[in-house]
Write an enzyme that holds these catalytic residues in place. Sequence first.
Site, PDB file in Angstrom:
ATOM      1  N   ARG A 261       7.765  17.120  25.088  1.00  0.00           N
ATOM      2  CA  ARG A 261       8.230  15.834  25.591  1.00  0.00           C
ATOM      3  C   ARG A 261       8.107  15.782  27.104  1.00  0.00           C
ATOM      4  NH1 ARG A 261      13.665  15.067  21.759  1.00  0.00           N
ATOM      5  NH2 ARG A 261      12.506  15.332  19.805  1.00  0.00           N
ATOM      6  N   ARG A 276      16.925  21.299  28.626  1.00  0.00           N
ATOM      7  CA  ARG A 276      15.958  20.209  28.574  1.00  0.00           C
ATOM      8  C   ARG A 276      14.616  20.697  29.110  1.00  0.00           C
ATOM      9  NH1 ARG A 276      17.229  15.048  27.797  1.00  0.00           N
ATOM     10  NH2 ARG A 276      19.402  15.568  28.219  1.00  0.00           N
ATOM     11  N   GLU A 348      24.521  18.257  22.346  1.00  0.00           N
ATOM     12  CA  GLU A 348      23.754  17.967  21.141  1.00  0.00           C
ATOM     13  C   GLU A 348      22.843  19.136  20.768  1.00  0.00           C
ATOM     14  OE1 GLU A 348      21.309  14.482  21.438  1.00  0.00           O
ATOM     15  OE2 GLU A 348      20.042  15.106  19.772  1.00  0.00           O
ATOM     16  N   SER A 351      20.449  16.298  15.374  1.00  0.00           N
ATOM     17  CA  SER A 351      20.629  14.865  15.238  1.00  0.00           C
ATOM     18  C   SER A 351      20.052  14.484  13.891  1.00  0.00           C
ATOM     19  CB  SER A 351      19.873  14.174  16.377  1.00  0.00           C
ATOM     20  OG  SER A 351      20.172  12.807  16.413  1.00  0.00           O
ATOM     21  N   ARG A 388      18.318  25.485  22.018  1.00  0.00           N
ATOM     22  CA  ARG A 388      19.719  25.193  22.307  1.00  0.00           C
ATOM     23  C   ARG A 388      20.649  26.086  21.495  1.00  0.00           C
ATOM     24  NH1 ARG A 388      20.208  18.626  23.450  1.00  0.00           N
ATOM     25  NH2 ARG A 388      18.752  18.651  25.208  1.00  0.00           N
TER      26      ARG A 388
END
Length: 414
Positions: A261, A276, A348, A351, A388
């Site tokens: 990303r 991130r 998070e 999801s 994560r």
Amino acid sequence: MVDLRYIQDHFDAASDRLLKKGVDREILSELQGRFAKLKEANAALEAAQAEQNRLSKLFGVYKREGRDIGELKAKVDANKAAIAPLQETARTAESALRELALTVPNFPDLSVPDGLDEADNVEIRKVLTPREFAFEPLEHWALAERNGWIDFERGVKLAKSRFAVLRGEAARLERALINFFLDRNRRQGFEELYVPFLSNSTMLQGTGQLPKFADDLFKIEDEDLYLIPTAEVPLTNMYHDEILREDQLPVLMTAYTPCFRKEAGSAGRDTRGVIRQHQFDKVEMVAIAHPDTSDAVFEMMVQHASDLLTELGLPHRLVELCGGDLGFSAARTIDLEVWLPGQNTYREISSVSTTRDFQARRAMIRFKDGKKNRLVHTLNGSALAVGRTLVAIMENYQNEDGSIETPEALKPYL
RNA sequence: GGAGAGAUGGCAGAGCGGUUGAAUGCGGCAGCCUCGAAAGCUGUUGUCCGGGCUUCCCGGACCGGGGGUUCGAAUCCCCCUCUCUCCGCCA
């Protein structure tokens, strides 16, 4: 894609629902107008085409019977000339509608709480109690430095910022987690797949990343290929433009892939550590479900993701996203947030979303319901974000001297 | 990367430019037969869009994608993409 007929027939209800996602009523109104315009254009075109077909058939009959063609030819030529502009009008109307329709996000479920952003999300429950530390717990980047687990500088050297290199134990742990997740997902009934890490634009449009979010994707130069931002893209599109048998549902799939990303727009956020990154590992679950039973599949996926965290001994909470925080394709999303003692907050880590028939309509994924073809429901969820999870293990399993324990469940994998 | 062949319905595989939306076979579905099943026989069986008196009927589009020739294209012409075979390269 949203159901245009639903907007046409229930405009107020539709616009109310999309208001939750911050979509202006005007946009829906415009969409409705373009839909009507297309139907009108098509009706005119199809009438002319029907006439042309009729005349052409007659033409053949006349010729066979040796009758005079002259007058008929004039008629057919005139009609043909009339078709061209009608065709142009219809085509323009079609692309105008399509262009707009593809940028309209999915309807949130009626049950989705109102709200603008993250702050309005609703906590459903907490699982496991965070442990008490007798010392000040460190953040993962500090722990990574002490243990030589993450080489940030060299990641940047090799690629650019927001890339990192895992070393030694951390690299092994990353690999162990991938295997652990895949095994558990398989045990839960998900078929394990290994998929391409590049997808073409048609597939990305199917799941909703394109056309609106091209800026978030890494594109291959001179090719119609993009690095996938999530395995949701290849997994969901496995059945792109296919019609499944009802007894095949639900199709449960899981795959490990790296995800890429650009993180455009998140400049300055999470710049330290590996929360991130431009590239991260994820094990994804995707379900192609019968619309009548997709809610049960959704619950199963949420529970399963939560169970994975529990088995790893990681405290977490489940959060129902409010309308404003929902993603483009999602009708409903539950986030799983893992406790990070170093940051003293929940972050998070998974999801789980149902898109209802939104992606199915874009990707034309259907099943035979008796004689009719019906759109399936598509669902996706991380199980789990690997990087994560590694961060969470580091922070939750740290000792005062900076060393890190291994979660019991992972020991067979190391 | 070079040379050649090809792309048609769920699959296999036909298709003189005009009742071909597409033969035939397999598969699927329904019926007959059977205690049941298999075999056999009969029928049926693509997708999308629009309309209607909405378990069905009518119109339009679709034979890899795009353009062209023609009154009319799966069928002729051009471009693109993809697949297969051989060669080269490569894990």
